[in-house]
Design an enzyme around this catalytic site. Structure first.
Site, PDB file in Angstrom:
ATOM      1  N   GLU A  34       0.875  -1.169   0.000  1.00 50.33           N
ATOM      2  CA  GLU A  34       0.000   0.000   0.000  1.00 50.33           C
ATOM      3  C   GLU A  34       0.917   1.225   0.000  1.00 50.33           C
ATOM      4  O   GLU A  34       1.809   1.327   0.844  1.00 50.33           O
ATOM      5  CB  GLU A  34      -0.865  -0.013   1.269  1.00 50.33           C
TER       6      GLU A  34
ATOM      7  N   ARG B 135       4.833 -12.463  10.018  1.00 52.96           N
ATOM      8  CA  ARG B 135       5.427 -11.136   9.857  1.00 52.96           C
ATOM      9  C   ARG B 135       6.796 -11.102  10.499  1.00 52.96           C
ATOM     10  O   ARG B 135       7.003 -11.709  11.554  1.00 52.96           O
ATOM     11  CB  ARG B 135       4.586 -10.153  10.665  1.00 52.96           C
TER      12      ARG B 135
ATOM     13  N   LYS C 108       4.441   1.178   9.109  1.00 52.72           N
ATOM     14  CA  LYS C 108       4.575   2.418   8.342  1.00 52.72           C
ATOM     15  C   LYS C 108       3.935   3.595   9.081  1.00 52.72           C
ATOM     16  O   LYS C 108       4.436   4.707   9.025  1.00 52.72           O
ATOM     17  CB  LYS C 108       3.940   2.246   6.953  1.00 52.72           C
TER      18      LYS C 108
HETATM   19  P1  ATP Z   1       2.691  -1.756   7.766  1.00 51.72           P
HETATM   20  O1  ATP Z   1       1.945  -2.131   8.989  1.00 51.72           O
HETATM   21  O2  ATP Z   1       4.138  -1.556   7.999  1.00 51.72           O
HETATM   22  O3  ATP Z   1       2.073  -0.639   7.024  1.00 51.72           O
HETATM   23  P2  ATP Z   1       1.401  -3.440   5.906  1.00 51.72           P
HETATM   24  O4  ATP Z   1       1.217  -4.901   6.019  1.00 51.72           O
HETATM   25  O5  ATP Z   1       0.235  -2.570   6.083  1.00 51.72           O
HETATM   26  O6  ATP Z   1       2.590  -3.036   6.852  1.00 51.72           O
HETATM   27  P3  ATP Z   1       1.620  -3.342   3.086  1.00 51.72           P
HETATM   28  O7  ATP Z   1       2.117  -2.228   2.260  1.00 51.72           O
HETATM   29  O8  ATP Z   1       0.182  -3.637   3.053  1.00 51.72           O
HETATM   30  O9  ATP Z   1       2.095  -3.054   4.557  1.00 51.72           O
HETATM   31  O10 ATP Z   1       2.454  -4.660   2.822  1.00 51.72           O
HETATM   32  C1  ATP Z   1       2.812  -5.186   1.575  1.00 51.72           C
HETATM   33  C2  ATP Z   1       3.156  -6.644   1.748  1.00 51.72           C
HETATM   34  O11 ATP Z   1       4.244  -6.772   2.661  1.00 51.72           O
HETATM   35  C3  ATP Z   1       2.010  -7.408   2.323  1.00 51.72           C
HETATM   36  O12 ATP Z   1       1.899  -8.639   1.657  1.00 51.72           O
HETATM   37  C4  ATP Z   1       2.377  -7.585   3.770  1.00 51.72           C
HETATM   38  O13 ATP Z   1       1.793  -8.725   4.291  1.00 51.72           O
HETATM   39  C5  ATP Z   1       3.900  -7.651   3.690  1.00 51.72           C
HETATM   40  N1  ATP Z   1       4.499  -7.203   4.946  1.00 51.72           N
HETATM   41  C6  ATP Z   1       4.311  -6.030   5.576  1.00 51.72           C
HETATM   42  N2  ATP Z   1       4.969  -5.989   6.747  1.00 51.72           N
HETATM   43  C7  ATP Z   1       5.618  -7.172   6.851  1.00 51.72           C
HETATM   44  C8  ATP Z   1       6.488  -7.751   7.836  1.00 51.72           C
HETATM   45  N3  ATP Z   1       6.803  -7.104   8.948  1.00 51.72           N
HETATM   46  N4  ATP Z   1       6.967  -8.985   7.603  1.00 51.72           N
HETATM   47  C9  ATP Z   1       6.659  -9.651   6.476  1.00 51.72           C
HETATM   48  N5  ATP Z   1       5.856  -9.169   5.518  1.00 51.72           N
HETATM   49  C10 ATP Z   1       5.330  -7.953   5.687  1.00 51.72           C
HETATM   50 MG    MG Z   2      -1.427  -2.163   5.007  1.00 49.59          MG
END
Ligand code: ATP
Ligand code: MG
Length: 565
Positions: free
Chosen positions: A34, A259, A269
């Site tokens: 995202e 994760r 983020k």
């Molecule tokens: P954040 O909470 O940091 O915003 P998010 O999951 O909302 O993380 P996205 O941009 O939606 O961030 O993530 C893109 C991809 O990366 C998704 O498939 C998500 O599951 C994966 N991802 C995000 N954070 C992690 C993590 N800490 N470990 C492994 N994969 C991750």
């Molecule tokens: Mg997200």
């Protein structure tokens, strides 16, 4: 097929599906960020897994922006994500997609579900929707708008799209089961009204699809085989499957993995954005940040990150990985590739009294003992040198084997020197050490076979270049920075000493041509890289990671006498 990747359960599923020919031999994954912030080391795990599987099994991996949320997305984030994912080795060829490209198709599918009696326009407010949803122990209540006619729903949804209704006044919801054990299945919202400009579709839309109504269908459109995401989406999988089944479209398989969490680090983020917005760090690429652009600026290599990701594995249970493990892989990679140089961070002047005034000798120094092709360089030696302040003690504690009054040490690639006296300032601080050298020890060995206990690094004073060096420590003081006392937020756990800036550090002259991003081992100190803040004649280095320091351990354990200065 070139089965060389690290074994894990996701990979096992892929191998099994290839065996059974489930997807006609195809492996097609995607990385779906995202664009609401910069990528961090957690995303690297996902990138490594998704692109790694595609590469290993001759498949493909798409980069897809999950940009369904118009208010938060910015082009800056999109650009940084592309740059960072590429730097990590992601290769999506021409398959860069945006969920927003599918808005027309998603709208048509929503209309299709309304037509099947599987979706309805609901007039409850967001708060009411929450109240009606029930709890984990109690079933929800059906919305009073649940049984609108298909015609009315079609008309209202069309008018939602046309902009007739204000934000939040209505939603489109899937008609599933308000008594489901899974809260995600209790008539989830598919579309909400948001009169907001979108970074790609502008003001074309004033209704936006929810993540759950977007993600699986985007996977389906792109022909994804294995839709790999993190564990928090496990409870969303029934909904992912429901939409796809009800629409009767191609069905990818969602698979959830753990994760990445790292000690002393926050991987969210939203929280990282707070640090940036409140000026608690210098920006998204501050070398203390766990963002890809931060650790790149700090000097981490993509290889080190990949090796780390491969070694932590992929599992079904969330845990926490030691930050020191990531640092181990950084050291391990830089050890192979970084050129060795000598730099003195906290200089102390040394005068070699019996060395001829004005004489300069070029000493041959090995560039990288781990790489026989890296060759050697010349390092100038002269009468006045700098050594590290820590490498001299007037009153040496036990186990301190470096320079001290009357004691002899080896200068790396130079001579043995013996300390004969000191000059102090008015405060009693040693500002200069006087020594004599033994000309017979050139290159580092005494013909009479006498030994010294220590070898220290040095820089010739007349030839030294000044530089600024930025030392970093953990950004947070506690292992789990998300844990706070009541009434405080995670910023209370910030480490006030996470950045130390040293100026007038002394570098050997071979570094005059060090280019931005260049990585070096400063002998005995650690790995350092050239920061983009550098200008001609004004080098700035970041410490990527320190070398292990046995002495610091001894002192910390209280066995070394004085605390370090
Ligand atoms: P954040 O909470 O940091 O915003 P998010 O999951 O909302 O993380 P996205 O941009 O939606 O961030 O993530 C893109 C991809 O990366 C998704 O498939 C998500 O599951 C994966 N991802 C995000 N954070 C992690 C993590 N800490 N470990 C492994 N994969 C991750
Ligand atoms: Mg997200």
């Amino acid at each position: 097929m070139n089965p060389t990747g690290p074994s894990n359960f996701v990979r096992d599923i892929v191998i099994e599906d290839l065996k059974t020919n489930k997807y006609g031999g195809r492996v097609h994954t995607r990385f779906p960020p995202e664009p609401n912030g910069y990528l961090h080391i957690g995303h690297a795990k996902s990138i490594n897994l998704n692109f790694g599987l595609a590469a290993e099994f001759g498949g493909k991996c798409n980069l897809r922006f999950d940009d369904t949320n118009p208010s938060k997305e910015e082009t800056e984030y999109v650009e940084s994500i592309i740059r960072d994912a590429r730097w990590l080795g992601g290769n999506w060829e021409d398959r860069l997609f945006y969920a927003s490209d599918y808005f027309d198709q998603l709208y048509a599918w929503a209309v299709q579900l309304i037509g099947k009696g599987k979706a309805y326009v609901c007039d409850l407010t967001a708060d009411q929707v929450r109240e009606y949803r029930g709890t984990l122990t109690e079933p929800g209540n059906e919305s009073p708008w649940r049984n609108r006619s298909i015609e009315e729903n079609l008309d209202l949804f069309e008018r939602m799209r046309a902009g007739e209704f204000p934000d939040g006044s209505r939603t489109l919801r899937a008609k599933i089961d308000m008594a489901s054990k899974n809260l995600n299945m209790r008539d989830p919202v598919m579309y909400r009204i948001l009169h907001a400009e979108h970074h790609r579709t502008g003001d074309k839309w004033c209704i936006y699809p929810m993540y759950d109504f977007t993600h699986g269908q985007s996977d389906s459109i792109e022909g994804i085989t294995h839709s790999v995401c993190t564990l928090e989406f496990e409870d969303h999988r029934p909904l992912y499957d429901w939409y796809i089944e009800e629409l009767g479209i191609y069905h990818p398989q969602q698979i959830e993995f753990d994760r990445l969490n790292l000690t002393y680090t926050l991987l969210s983020k939203r929280k990282l954005l707070l640090l940036v917005q409140n000026g608690l760090v210098r920006g998204w690429d501050d070398p203390r940040m766990p963002t890809i652009s931060g650790i790149r600026r700090r000097g981490y290599t993509p290889e080190a990150i990949r090796n780390f990701c491969n070694s932590i594995g992929v599992s079904k249970t969330n845990g926490s990985i030691e930050l020191s493990m990531l640092e181990h892989f950084v050291r391990d990679d830089l050890n192979k590739s970084a050129a060795r140089v000598m730099a003195v961070l906290r200089p102390l002047r040394v005068v070699v009294d019996n060395y001829p005034q004005g004489q300069v000798e070029q000493m041959e120094a090995v560039n990288n003992p781990e790489d026989s092709n890296a060759g050697t360089r010349q390092v100038p030696f002269s009468r006045v040198l700098y050594i590290e302040r820590d490498d001299f003690r007037e009153d040496p504690p036990k186990q301190f084997f470096r320079l001290a009054p009357g004691r002899e040490v080896r200068l790396r690639y130079g001579y043995f020197i013996r300390s004969t006296g000191v000059v102090k300032d008015q405060q009693g601080e040693v500002v200069e050490v006087h020594c004599t050298y033994d000309p017979a020890t050139r290159g580092g060995n005494a013909p009479d076979g006498r030994k010294v206990k220590s070898t220290i690094h040095w820089v010739s004073a007349t030839d030294a270049m000044d530089a600024e060096v930025r030392l970093y420590d953990n950004l947070f003081t506690c292992e789990d920075p998300g844990q706070t006392e009541e009434g405080r937020d995670f910023t209370a756990n910030l480490n006030p000493a996470s950045l130390e800036v040293l100026t007038h550090c002394k570098l050997e002259p071979s570094l005059a041509n060090a280019a931005e991003g260049g990585r070096y081992q400063f002998e005995r100190l650690g790995y350092f890289c050239v920061d983009p803040d550098s200008a001609p004649g004004k080098l700035v280095f970041n410490r990527t990671v320190a070398l292990r320091d046995a002495w610091a351990k001894i002192e910390k354990a209280g066995r070394g006498g004085h605390p370090p200065k």
